[in-house]
Write an enzyme that holds these catalytic residues in place. Structure first.
Site, PDB file in Angstrom:
ATOM      1  N   ASP A 183      31.878  48.257  45.575  1.00 26.47           N
ATOM      2  CA  ASP A 183      32.630  47.073  45.985  1.00 26.47           C
ATOM      3  C   ASP A 183      32.159  45.937  45.069  1.00 26.47           C
ATOM      4  OD1 ASP A 183      34.217  45.160  47.199  1.00 26.47           O
ATOM      5  OD2 ASP A 183      33.700  45.753  49.244  1.00 26.47           O
TER       6      ASP A 183
HETATM    7  C1  NOJ Z   1      35.838  42.931  48.126  1.00 28.91           C
HETATM    8  C2  NOJ Z   1      36.529  43.745  49.171  1.00 28.91           C
HETATM    9  O1  NOJ Z   1      35.596  44.160  50.138  1.00 28.91           O
HETATM   10  C3  NOJ Z   1      37.248  44.957  48.600  1.00 28.91           C
HETATM   11  O2  NOJ Z   1      37.981  45.569  49.617  1.00 28.91           O
HETATM   12  C4  NOJ Z   1      38.132  44.557  47.467  1.00 28.91           C
HETATM   13  O3  NOJ Z   1      38.826  45.669  46.966  1.00 28.91           O
HETATM   14  C5  NOJ Z   1      37.288  43.886  46.394  1.00 28.91           C
HETATM   15  N1  NOJ Z   1      36.639  42.714  46.958  1.00 28.91           N
HETATM   16  C6  NOJ Z   1      38.089  43.471  45.190  1.00 28.91           C
HETATM   17  O4  NOJ Z   1      38.888  42.403  45.524  1.00 28.91           O
END
Ligand code: NOJ
Length: 868
Positions: A289
């Site tokens: 993530d």
């Molecule tokens: C953080 C989020 O938790 C995730 O779901 C997302 O894909 C990423 N940011 C990228 O935006």
């Protein structure tokens, strides 16, 4: 160094943070995560991956180490057009791969659609709609040049109803979510885009998911929350849907921000190496993530394959990987086979979905909707066309409307007041019926609640190409029918509302809502997770105001899960209650389809309790471990949602699986057929040794930044800046040998034993787990006067003293004409009838007597039979 557990070891080796306070470690015994090394490498014979493996092998064998590292490491936040990109391989014609949100559409783009949320989709209980929605979203992503779509969501599963991102996922039931993520992944990938099932795992609330974010809501903690989950609960609940996605061939998995048993998700070898890559035989790649990576070599050894967005923190220009990974491979800390396996997994996923090496260009920019601008947004370098305004919507509006309507749940319908039949005078009341006066996209990532609510907030969103409001759609329908129509799009115009709804012949439809989202945006004091389960903006009072004057009051709720309806749901003047979830761009049309009976409603994918406390578990809003990682013990085990209500023997307002229909159905003729299955064989054997691909120069001089190379500002590269590997590295512990630096076995590339529950070449685990042990059939008859969809549900009682009363194991959505009977058919696999046995580390069918039930909800189980 003697290591008690890898979790503790990794904790003490955080590159960024100080060690946990020893006093507090003494104070409470922290849950730990067992080490599991080495990281499993791809299996050339894995079913469904054979061809992709060969293509990846041909491609990766041509790559230099720098090029392989390029594939693994993001170029940094805002450095390319997507929310994450990795380095290109121009020599072979591969452009920078694009990793992009979201699970409801192409985030931040124009001329693309907003689909209903995962949760609303789950409420259709229709595998074919799960698939079609996935396919349509895949088509849109592909049309914009996205290579990997960051969805679907299986975590949060929905442990706590107030958790902010539950709506991005499907349901707190693992079987319903498993079907959701499996069919969505298949759809997305059949359309030519790699799906990324996220967030792996235990990411069940927003508060404290990222230690740094906690400052925004007034807490100082040094480490992110730890979701402490035991092995049995992990397998029977949280891992279950991920297994379904892996079995469906999903190409990537996103590891989560928070810790699991005190080891960060993106460096947790137990989770990535053991559960995901060995036990489930996952062949694709794990990406972090966004800034969920905290270590370099340690996360590589633990099974991370791609660092997103590549920089250590937004816009540092530095990376745990990039040049550090190049250096770590050259000095032997990270074995060559590990980086080769990362590159193989990434390219195999790309080839598996049919993408070529020479990709179509990315034709939008997440950072700007202007046609021209800097392609390297943060650096303001590379002016060119960055947005082709390509319209990728096709006729997806029709599907969006259908999914949202069929995912709308009819909770109450007194005296058949619905569907509406030529009503004389319809009045819509409430801000939630109308437009956001500033426009549907006025708040970034939908971070406000104004006008009708069709989506929560955060990264799981997209820009509306239009948003059909309930007010607009109801008015259009009224004009068509010759109905009188008025609306008051305010929650506070009490006297005007009172006088309007007091008139004769009024059918009043009150629109109310509750919102939630991701923790980087604060909406009305809610840090992602909802502060409560009550309606926002005076909703309860609004309902009571209308119901006090109008004996035909219909309530429509837009929300990311249950809300408390206790105060008013039995009010006889409230003739109907409808949950419309987060419907996406066709909101108004889909609610009209349900109100007027042009479509059949769905069933609730979660339970509706009388109070917040009745759910048994909740979000943790205050840290419970001083400044160290908050400890969220999942001590309820499997007992969330209906399983908890059943265990507590408590009453519910509306149970899991509940929902009314405009017609009536009879259930009968339950038949259980035992299938001939072979005796379960534990998997055994040893894998081949870890392969390497191509030849790698050992001379640091060949990895230097070329003299004539003009680096882009803040861009992460894999080049070294010195032949002195220590100087080239930004790693504080650089130069330690692998044996000193990484846990035991991390660098062992010899053939490894297969786990007994693992599949032999079969993603998803031991293939025998998916053998059909029983076929269950029942006859469902439409006894009413109109056609409608019934959603028969198959539950099983596993019979043991620690088992839930019942667990969902099958379902279908059947369209049945009046007077007709349709057969419901479902199978029970070995996994469906098993419990996870932590002692032997495998699934086991217990000797407890088992019962199957077929019914219309988790508490209306009309048919049952004992399994023999
Ligand atoms: C953080 C989020 O938790 C995730 O779901 C997302 O894909 C990423 N940011 C990228 O935006």
């Amino acid at each position: 160094m003697h290591l008690k557990s890898a979790a503790l070891w990794l904790l003490l080796n955080q590159a960024q943070v100080s060690c946990a306070n020893p006093l507090q470690l003494e104070k409470r015994a922290l849950a730990t995560s067992d080490p599991f090394y080495p990281s499993p490498w791809m299996d050339p014979e894995a079913i469904g991956w054979e061809e992709a493996y060969q293509k990846a092998k041909d491609f990766v064998s041509q790559l230099t180490l720098l090029e392989k590292v390029n594939l693994t490491t993001g170029t940094g936040w805002e450095t390319e057009q997507c929310v994450g990109n990795v380095g290109a391989i121009p020599r072979l014609g591969l452009r920078s791969l694009c990793m992009h949100d979201s699970p409801v559409g192409v985030r931040g783009a124009d001329y693309s659609s907003v689909f209903p949320s995962g949760q609303t989709t789950a409420a259709t209980w229709s595998r074919s709609l799960f698939y079609k929605r996935g396919f349509a979203m895949g088509e849109e992503a592909k049309g914009k040049g996205v290579n990997v779509l960051l969805g679907p969501v299986a975590g949060p599963l929905g442990r706590a109803p107030a958790a902010g991102r539950n709506w991005e996922g499907f349901s707190p039931d693992p079987v319903l979510t498993g079907a959701g993520v499996a069919e969505s992944s298949k759809g997305i990938q059949d359309a030519g885009v790699v799906a990324c099932v996220k967030h792996f795992i235990g990411n069940e609330q927003e508060h404290f998911r990222v230690a740094g974010e906690a400052k925004d809501y007034g807490f100082s903690i040094s480490e992110s929350l730890s979701s402490n989950i035991d092995d049995k609960t992990m397998h029977e609940l949280y891992l279950w849907p991920f297994a379904d996605a892996v079995r469906a061939g999903v190409g990537s998995v996103m590891c989560s921000y928070q810790q699991i048993n005190n080891s960060y998700g993106c460096q947790n070898s137990k989770l990535m190496n053991n559960l995901l890559k060995n036990e489930l035989g996952f062949q694709g790649f794990v990406m972090s993530d966004w800034q969920a990576q905290h270590t370099g070599a340690a996360s590589a050894a633990a099974g991370l394959d791609m660092s997103m967005p590549g920089d250590t923190a937004f816009n540092t220009g530095r990376s745990y990987w990039g040049a550090n990974l190049t250096a770590a491979v050259l000095n032997g800390t990270v074995p060559e086979w590990r980086v080769d396996d990362m590159a193989m997994r990434i390219m195999a996923a790309i080839f598996k979905v049919g993408q070529p090496v020479k990709q179509d260009p990315i034709n939008f920019s997440f950072w700007s909707q202007a046609a021209f601008g800097p392609v390297h947004w943060r650096a303001k370098q590379g002016y060119q066309q960055i947005n082709g305004h390509v319209d990728v919507r096709g006729n997806h509006g029709t599907l969006i409307r259908e999914v949202a309507a069929k995912g709308t749940v009819l909770l109450k319908n007194s005296n058949g007041i619905l569907p509406l039949r030529n009503p004389k005078f319809v009045v819509a009341v409430g801000e939630d019926a109308g437009p956001n006066p500033l426009g549907p996209n006025s708040c970034g990532d939908r971070g406000c609640n104004a006008g009708t609510l069709a989506l929560g907030w955060g990264s799981g969103t997209a820009n509306f190409p239009y948003l059909v409001t309930p007010d607009a759609a109801l008015q259009a329908r009224a004009i068509r029918d010759g109905t009188r129509y008025e609306s008051i799009l305010s929650n506070y115009a009490t006297s005007q509302i009172q006088s309007l709804v007091s008139q004769d012949n009024v059918t009043a439809i009150v629109f109310v809502n509750s919102d939630s989202g991701e923790s980087y945006i604060n909406v009305e004091g809610n840090m992602g997770d909802r502060n409560n389960l009550t309606l926002w903006k005076n909703g309860d009072d609004l309902i009571k105001t209308v119901a006090a004057r109008c004996s035909n009051t219909i309530v429509v709720i837009h929300s990311p899960g249950p809300v408390i309806v206790t105060d008013w749901y039995t009010n006889p003047n409230i003739t109907a209650i409808i949950w419309a979830g987060f419907p996406g761009q066709e909101s108004g049309n889909s609610i009209v389809d349900i109100l007027y009976g042009d479509s059949s409603p769905g069933r609730s994918p979660f339970s509706w309790g009388a109070t917040r406390e009745s759910y048994g578990v909740d979000v943790m809003y205050k840290p419970n471990n001083g400044q160290d990682a908050p400890q969220q013990d999942f001590s309820e085990g499997n007992f969330i949602d209906y399983r908890y209500f059943d265990k507590a023997n408590s009453s519910l307002i509306y149970e899991f699986g509940y929902g009314l229909s405009y017609t009536t159905f009879d259930y009968g003729n339950l038949k259980v057929q035992k299938e001939n299955v072979s005796t379960y064989q534990a998997t055994s054997g040893v894998t081949a040794a870890a392969p390497t691909f191509g030849n790698m120069s050992r001379n640091p001089g060949s990895y230097l930044l070329p003299n004539d190379f003009q680096p882009v500002y803040l861009y992460v590269y894999s080049y070294l800046n010195s032949t002195d590997l220590k100087a080239a590295s930004t790693d504080r512990d650089f130069g330690k040998t692998a044996a000193e630096f990484l846990p035991h076995g991390a660098n062992d590339g010899s053939g490894q034993p297969l786990l007994r529950s693992a599949g032999k070449h079969s993603p998803g685990g031991n293939a025998q787990l998916y053998e059909n042990m029983y076929t269950i059939t029942a006859d469902i008859t439409n006894t009413g006067r109109i056609a409608g969809d019934e959603i028969p549900q198959l539950y099983v009682s596993l019979g043991g003293p620690t088992d839930p009363r019942i667990v969902l194991r099958g379902f279908d959505r059947l369209h049945i004409e009046p007077g007709k009977t349709v057969q419901f058919k479902a199978s029970l696999t070995r996994r469906d009838l098993s419990n996870w046995d932590p002692a032997i580390q495998d699934w086991v069918v217990s000797s407890y007597p088992k019962t199957v039930y077929v019914g219309r909800s988790s508490r209306k189980l009309e048919l049952s039979a004992k399994l023999t």
